[in-house]
Scaffold this motif. Structure first.
Motif, PDB file in Angstrom:
ATOM      1  N   ARG A  36      -8.953   7.249   1.147  1.00 49.79           N
ATOM      2  CA  ARG A  36      -7.792   6.566   1.696  1.00 49.79           C
ATOM      3  C   ARG A  36      -7.924   6.472   3.219  1.00 49.79           C
ATOM      4  O   ARG A  36      -7.654   5.443   3.824  1.00 49.79           O
ATOM      5  N   SER A  65       3.150  -2.797  -9.562  1.00 53.03           N
ATOM      6  CA  SER A  65       3.820  -3.288  -8.349  1.00 53.03           C
ATOM      7  C   SER A  65       4.670  -4.508  -8.662  1.00 53.03           C
ATOM      8  O   SER A  65       5.679  -4.745  -8.009  1.00 53.03           O
ATOM      9  N   THR A  83      -7.475  -0.607  -4.791  1.00 49.98           N
ATOM     10  CA  THR A  83      -6.166   0.019  -4.590  1.00 49.98           C
ATOM     11  C   THR A  83      -6.263   1.546  -4.559  1.00 49.98           C
ATOM     12  O   THR A  83      -5.270   2.207  -4.263  1.00 49.98           O
ATOM     13  N   MET A  93      -2.300  -1.255 -11.729  1.00 48.02           N
ATOM     14  CA  MET A  93      -1.618  -1.135 -10.436  1.00 48.02           C
ATOM     15  C   MET A  93      -0.877  -2.436 -10.103  1.00 48.02           C
ATOM     16  O   MET A  93       0.238  -2.406  -9.584  1.00 48.02           O
ATOM     17  N   THR A 110      -5.459   4.000  -6.038  1.00 50.18           N
ATOM     18  CA  THR A 110      -4.597   4.569  -7.074  1.00 50.18           C
ATOM     19  C   THR A 110      -4.919   3.935  -8.431  1.00 50.18           C
ATOM     20  O   THR A 110      -4.965   4.632  -9.451  1.00 50.18           O
ATOM     21  N   GLY A 111      -5.145   2.631  -8.435  1.00 46.99           N
ATOM     22  CA  GLY A 111      -5.411   1.898  -9.669  1.00 46.99           C
ATOM     23  C   GLY A 111      -6.567   2.477 -10.468  1.00 46.99           C
ATOM     24  O   GLY A 111      -6.396   2.818 -11.653  1.00 46.99           O
ATOM     25  N   SER A 139       1.457   2.055  -3.434  1.00 43.99           N
ATOM     26  CA  SER A 139       0.265   2.635  -4.044  1.00 43.99           C
ATOM     27  C   SER A 139       0.178   4.130  -3.737  1.00 43.99           C
ATOM     28  O   SER A 139      -0.158   4.938  -4.605  1.00 43.99           O
ATOM     29  N   MET A 184       0.829  -1.198   0.000  1.00 41.07           N
ATOM     30  CA  MET A 184       0.000   0.000   0.000  1.00 41.07           C
ATOM     31  C   MET A 184       0.867   1.253   0.000  1.00 41.07           C
ATOM     32  O   MET A 184       0.462   2.289  -0.488  1.00 41.07           O
TER      33      MET A 184
END
Lengths: 249, 312
Positions: free
Chosen positions: B176, B306, B257, B302, B259-260, B4, B1
């Motif tokens: 978040r 990663s 996620t 995402m 961000t994804g 992310s 995370m």
């Protein structure tokens, strides 16, 4: 003294088939009460009714004197009824610590809190870590639960249950599908819990049942045909013919 | 995370410096397209809360975009252009719609949930097409751009761009925080195994419904921006196809996620624009590209990101 769990005349039918036929038994405080019976005796239906996932047609279930017959599974859990599942149910994507911390959270104030990072709540993490140590998973707190072996998942389920600080713990075939070493480890773990809380154990492994149980109820075709201490059950003629006879020839 | 978070901060920083760069390159219109991508990124982010964290596949999420857009449009048509009025009204309308339809939809699960959210989305769509005072089927132009306490915050492409970027950043920070709270952990727990959660003492319904309402409200915020971006309100904002696109953005970017889905939305909108320039039949290769991306990037963009970072 009020029994920790009291089951009275519990009855459930599926169509013409009576799966639970006036089942009655008590679990005293601190007692480990095993339920045994041949396949199809109605053990799974019984545990579903005890845990709240299936409503009985008639009868009454009381925990520490309080009627819980009509309560949902979460409501029973909040009153102190914890359970393991025949097929283990854990939060596979969470770490072990997160799994158990969530069980602590369930009894520690509101979960409608949106701001503070839960991972930093020391009170939740400390109690969760303690429960993991109790079941022998203290070293694996940061592992992802989905990567555990079958036996370790069983241990995790027990840690989750313990973290709930339950009055009554339902163990649904905790030894099923485990290897010899794992089975021995789980038996030792369950033996270590004896006296600290009241336990209902449903299990096929007779050796383990007779070693662990304070009392045993024998379920045959939906009816409790006998309740007693392990020596009493071993000596019971009705039980021998209905059930144990098959094994002892 | 942690990865992310860093990816999101880098993304926001890179996007923030683009408008002057694009102007210098003689492509100021790309800032407008980028603004549109940021609006959909906010909507995709809101969908991720219920889809990625709550495992609720809502096929009616575009309705909330539409509710936000119509709240702004209807108020503007009646002389109320202030965001200080439009935003609370949009949030309240979306919140009430989500509360009522969510309370009904969340009694079902799986395919039934998908179908019932689709049905409610269509209901909202047809309600807007019947609003003849506000353009009916065709929609209508936004009477005036929104202001904030009389200040023309949306005036000019660059200002509007930074306003949408600020909304996206705030939505990301807010979601978040929520996903890392006690509430967020319970919500993610219901995604992992509802029966286990019930056995612990949690009733999933209340948590799911709360997430559904929050998600709808954030999407409505994106809707207010969308009305200003197009300077137009139209029922097409809430078509079922748009709901499908939002799901595709989340899946493409990587569910759960945050961000994804932002990455997914940016990739989706920008690729759409690029392909539309190349060929009028752009939807065919575009559809194929989305399917391939979802199939071959486990965990979406995402997830791919990663993994490449992990290999280093």
């Amino acid at each position: 003294m009020t029994p920790a769990l009291s089951v009275q005349s519990l009855t459930k039918s599926f169509g013409a088939l009576k799966v639970s036929d006036a089942i009655t038994f008590d679990v005293a405080e601190g007692e480990l009460h095993a339920i045994i019976g041949p396949n199809g005796a109605g053990k799974t239906t019984l545990i579903h009714q005890l845990s709240g996932s299936l409503a009985p047609d008639a009868g009454r279930i009381a925990m520490a004197g309080q009627d819980i017959t009509r309560l949902s599974m979460p409501a029973r859990a909040r009153l102190g009824l914890a359970r393991s599942f025949q097929i283990t149910r854990i939060l596979a994507g969470f770490t072990l610590l997160e799994n158990v911390a969530l069980a602590v959270q369930a009894r520690s104030g509101s979960s409608f809190r949106f701001l503070r990072p839960v991972a930093r709540e020391a009170a939740l993490n400390d109690q969760a870590a303690e429960a993991l140590v109790t079941v022998g998973l203290g070293q694996s707190a940061r592992r992802i639960a989905g990567t555990l072996s079958h036996g370790e998942k069983r241990q995790l389920e027990i840690a989750i249950a313990l973290a709930m600080r339950p009055k009554v713990l339902l163990l649904d075939e905790p030894l099923a599908g485990t290897g010899h070493a794992e089975s021995a480890r789980l038996s030792t773990l369950i033996a270590g819990l004896k006296g600290r809380l009241s336990i209902v154990l449903i299990e096929h492994d007779m050796e383990a049942v007779f070693a662990l149980a304070d009392r045993i109820s024998v379920l045959v075709q939906g009816r409790v045909i006998a309740t007693g201490t392990p020596p009493e059950i071993r000596a019971n003629a009705g039980v021998r013919t209905a059930y144990l006879g098959e094994e002892e020839g | 995370m942690i990865g992310s978070d860093r990816a999101m901060l880098i993304l926001l920083a890179v996007v923030a410096v683009l408008p002057p760069v694009l102007s210098a390159l003689g492509e100021p219109f790309l800032t407008v397209i980028l603004s549109r991508a940021l609006i959909f990124a906010t909507a995709a982010l809101s969908l991720d809360l219920i889809l990625g964290f709550g495992a609720m596949v809502s096929f009616g999420h575009a309705a909330y975009l539409g509710i936000g857009a119509y709240a702004a449009g209807i108020l503007a048509a009646n002389g109320l252009t202030g965001l200080e009025v439009q935003v609370p009204v949009a949030l309240a309308a979306a919140g009430v719609f989500a509360l009522v339809t969510g309370a009904i939809s969340l009694r079902t699960s799986g395919v039934h949930f998908i179908m019932i959210t689709l049905a409610f989305g269509q209901m909202a769509f047809f309600l807007m097409t019947s609003l003849s005072a506000y353009g009916g089927d065709d929609g209508q132009a936004l009477a005036a751009p929104s202001t904030l306490f009389g200040i023309a915050v949306f005036d000019g492409a660059a200002r509007f761009f930074y306003a949408t970027l600020a909304v996206l950043a705030l939505a990301w920070l807010g979601l978040r925080t929520i996903t890392r709270s006690r509430f967020g952990r319970v919500l993610a727990g219901t995604r992992e195994d509802p029966a286990r959660m019930q056995a612990m003492g949690f009733s999933p319904f209340g948590y799911r419904l709360t997430a559904y309402v929050i998600s709808g409200m954030v999407a409505a915020l994106a809707g207010v921006l969308l009305a200003n971006h197009a300077a137009y309100i139209s029922p097409s904002y809430m078509s079922w196809a748009r709901s499908g696109e939002l799901i595709a953005m989340v899946a493409l970017g990587g569910m759960g996620t945050l961000t994804g889905p932002v990455l997914g939305a940016l990739a989706f909108v920008l690729a759409e624009e690029a392909l539309a320039k190349l060929t009028t039949h752009w939807r065919l290769p575009f559809g194929a590209a989305v399917v391939l991306a979802v199939l071959f990037t486990r965990g979406g963009l995402m997830g791919a990101l990663s993994r490449t970072r992990g290999r280093k």
